[in-house]
Design a protein around this motif. Structure first.
Motif, short mmCIF file in Angstrom:
data_model
loop_
_atom_site.label_atom_id
_atom_site.label_comp_id
_atom_site.label_asym_id
_atom_site.label_seq_id
_atom_site.Cartn_x
_atom_site.Cartn_y
_atom_site.Cartn_z
N ASN A 27 21.61 10.60 36.12
CA ASN A 27 21.55 9.40 35.27
C ASN A 27 20.15 9.22 34.67
O ASN A 27 19.49 8.19 34.81
CB ASN A 27 21.94 8.15 36.06
N ASN A 82 15.58 9.49 16.93
CA ASN A 82 16.65 8.49 17.04
C ASN A 82 18.00 9.16 17.32
O ASN A 82 18.83 8.62 18.07
CB ASN A 82 16.73 7.67 15.75
N ASP A 112 21.82 8.58 25.07
CA ASP A 112 21.53 7.28 25.68
C ASP A 112 20.27 7.34 26.54
O ASP A 112 20.29 7.00 27.72
CB ASP A 112 22.74 6.80 26.50
N VAL A 113 19.19 7.86 25.97
CA VAL A 113 17.90 7.94 26.67
C VAL A 113 16.81 7.41 25.75
O VAL A 113 17.00 7.25 24.53
CB VAL A 113 17.56 9.39 27.08
N LYS A 114 15.66 7.16 26.34
CA LYS A 114 14.47 6.81 25.57
C LYS A 114 13.57 8.04 25.51
O LYS A 114 13.18 8.59 26.55
CB LYS A 114 13.74 5.64 26.23
N LYS A 132 17.16 8.40 32.27
CA LYS A 132 17.00 7.33 31.29
C LYS A 132 15.83 7.57 30.32
O LYS A 132 15.81 7.05 29.22
CB LYS A 132 16.76 5.99 32.01
N GLU A 141 18.14 10.10 21.07
CA GLU A 141 18.27 8.88 21.88
C GLU A 141 19.69 8.32 21.81
O GLU A 141 20.26 7.89 22.83
CB GLU A 141 17.26 7.84 21.40
N LYS A 142 20.29 8.35 20.62
CA LYS A 142 21.63 7.82 20.44
C LYS A 142 22.68 8.71 21.10
O LYS A 142 23.60 8.22 21.80
CB LYS A 142 21.93 7.69 18.94
N ASN A 143 22.54 10.04 20.93
CA ASN A 143 23.54 10.97 21.48
C ASN A 143 23.54 11.00 23.00
O ASN A 143 24.58 11.23 23.62
CB ASN A 143 23.30 12.38 20.94
N LYS A 148 22.19 14.15 32.85
CA LYS A 148 22.78 12.82 32.70
C LYS A 148 23.95 12.61 33.65
O LYS A 148 24.14 11.51 34.21
CB LYS A 148 23.27 12.62 31.25
#
Length: 470
Positions: free
Chosen positions: A420, A442, A449-451, A422, A445-447, A416
């Motif tokens: 960066n 979830n 910031d990815v999908k 994603k 993804e939240k921790n 990251k």
């Protein structure tokens, strides 16, 4: 005991089963026998001399060089050099790691005798011939036939009560085969096959047909006609032609499960568990649901008797060799232990392979060994599992999940910052579906910031695949 040999021909392949009282004892497949080297005679070239192993590595024209020990030569090992050509016979087939074991002490088997061109004037007689008068007769025949100090012979079980002229004719036939091998070896200057056994059917008849055989069954008309000629030599032998698959007729397919199963059930409820390594096989006997006897000692003894007979059968059926340990149910009575040993002594008389019974160890395990020259049936029918590598085990889903999450989180922390990232695509085995929950997805993804995309189509339960995209 009723002994039968069943020949079934299917799609030009011949399969053979040996039955005793209608119970499957040994099985052979023509296409598997073709690849075996045991007994074949080659002109070989010495590629390496390894004094540390007291052995030579010999090129016989196969994928792997053969292994010839100094003690299996018929000449002074010091007289042999790299590049020397020698006549060798395959003593034992190789495996995926080792080439075949070789010997220069050639033996050429017939139905009644084995001719040994380098037998050093020795005469051997099958241990299954018990009559002293018959042994003396055969020894006298051997002394008449052996013409040089070099050669020797062994009288096989089938030679019992066979006329002198019949044995004499076979002796000279085998000797002629050896002379032909010698002549052929002098015409080549490269590793080459010099001699191999007769065809598959003739090999089975030579090795398995004896005076105790009561019946031959086949579903092929040509084989039936060929076997009909055996009546002259074996007048009481019954030759039967069946109109359906002979294996189906003789109930062999149902008995084949005994080759593949790790556990074998006994008639009165006991169970045998079989675990095999390359050089050691362990049989564990459990009384399970057998509660027919009046006390613990009787139950243990009767279960162990059943197990002993079945284990002796499994040794032949699976062609197991090497060191064998049997963990019988504990017995206090030494008489009972001796009876178990006697079972193996009796059963070993039916087995072509040599069995040595060491006895019960201090830990109460029965130790024996069985010698064979060809691969076990499971080595021929099975290949190692690419997933578990032959262990029969895979990693726990919890362990794989934790490893995958650890790698995923550590990689994302680093990637990251630098690239960066994603999107993350994870492919895992289907047994992880209960671990990669919606809540866990979830959270990641939240921790970070990815999908996160997850599919459960990865073929290996011990691993996974993770891919990252910007």
């Amino acid at each position: 005991m009723k002994k039968s040999i069943v020949f079934s021909k299917h799609s030009e392949e011949i399969r053979v089963a040996l039955l005793e009282d209608n119970k499957l004892m040994e099985i052979f497949f023509e296409d598997l026998e073709i690849g075996k080297l045991s007994g074949k005679i080659f002109l070989g070239r010495i590629e390496n001399v390894v004094p540390a192993l007291e052995s030579f590595f010999v090129n016989i024209g196969t994928k792997k060089n053969g292994f010839l020990r100094f003690k299996d030569t018929t000449v002074d090992p010091n007289s042999l050099r790299r590049g020397s050509f020698i006549i060798v016979q395959v003593k034992k087939d190789g495996n995926t790691r080792k080439g075949p074991q070789l010997t220069m002490r050639i033996d050429i088997p017939g139905r009644y005798i084995v001719y040994m061109p380098y037998g050093e004037n020795s005469i051997g007689i099958s241990k299954k011939i018990f009559s002293s008068n018959e042994k003396d007769r055969l020894r006298e025949i051997g002394e008449i036939l052996i013409e040089t100090e070099e050669e020797g012979l062994i009288f096989r079980t089938n030679s019992e009560n066979v006329e002198f002229e019949t044995i004499k004719n076979e002796f000279y036939n085998l000797k002629n085969i050896w002379n032909t091998i010698l002549k052929k070896s002098k015409t080549y200057n490269k590793p080459i096959l010099l001699f191999e056994d007769e065809n598959f059917v003739q090999y089975i008849l030579r090795e398995k047909l004896d005076n105790n055989t009561t019946e031959i069954i086949t579903d092929d008309i040509d084989l039936f006609k060929e076997f009909s000629t055996l009546k002259e030599q074996y007048p009481t032998l019954k030759i039967r032609k069946v109109d359906i698959d002979a294996f189906s007729w003789a109930n062999i397919y149902q008995q084949l499960d005994d080759i593949f199963s790790r556990k074998v059930e006994l008639p009165n409820g006991g169970v045998i568990t079989i675990d095999k390594t390359e050089a050691l096989t362990v049989f564990d006997v459990d009384s399970a649901s057998n509660v027919l006897e009046k006390d613990v000692e009787s139950t243990s003894f009767m279960t162990n008797l059943e197990a002993a007979k079945e284990i002796a059968r499994q040794l032949r059926l699976r062609n197991i060799a090497g060191i064998i340990l049997i963990d019988f149910i504990d017995m206090k009575d030494n008489y009972h232990k001796e009876e178990i040993i006697n079972i193996f002594r009796e059963e070993s008389l039916k087995d072509k392979a040599k069995i040595y019974i060491s006895g019960f160890t201090k830990l109460g395990l029965l130790e024996l060994s069985r010698k064979r020259t060809t691969p076990s049936i499971d080595a021929l029918l099975f290949t190692q599992c690419p997933i578990c590598q032959g262990t029969g085990k895979i990693a726990s889903p919890r362990i794989v999940f934790r490893r995958a999450i650890k790698e995923l989180e550590e990689s994302l922390e680093d990637l990251k910052k630098k690239h960066n990232i994603k999107e993350v695509y994870a492919s895992v085995y289907h047994n992880l579906s209960g671990y990669f929950t919606k809540e866990k997805k979830n959270e990641i993804e939240k921790n970070f910031d990815v999908k996160l995309y997850i599919d459960f189509n990865w073929p290996d339960p011990n691993s996974y695949n993770i891919r990252y995209r910007k």
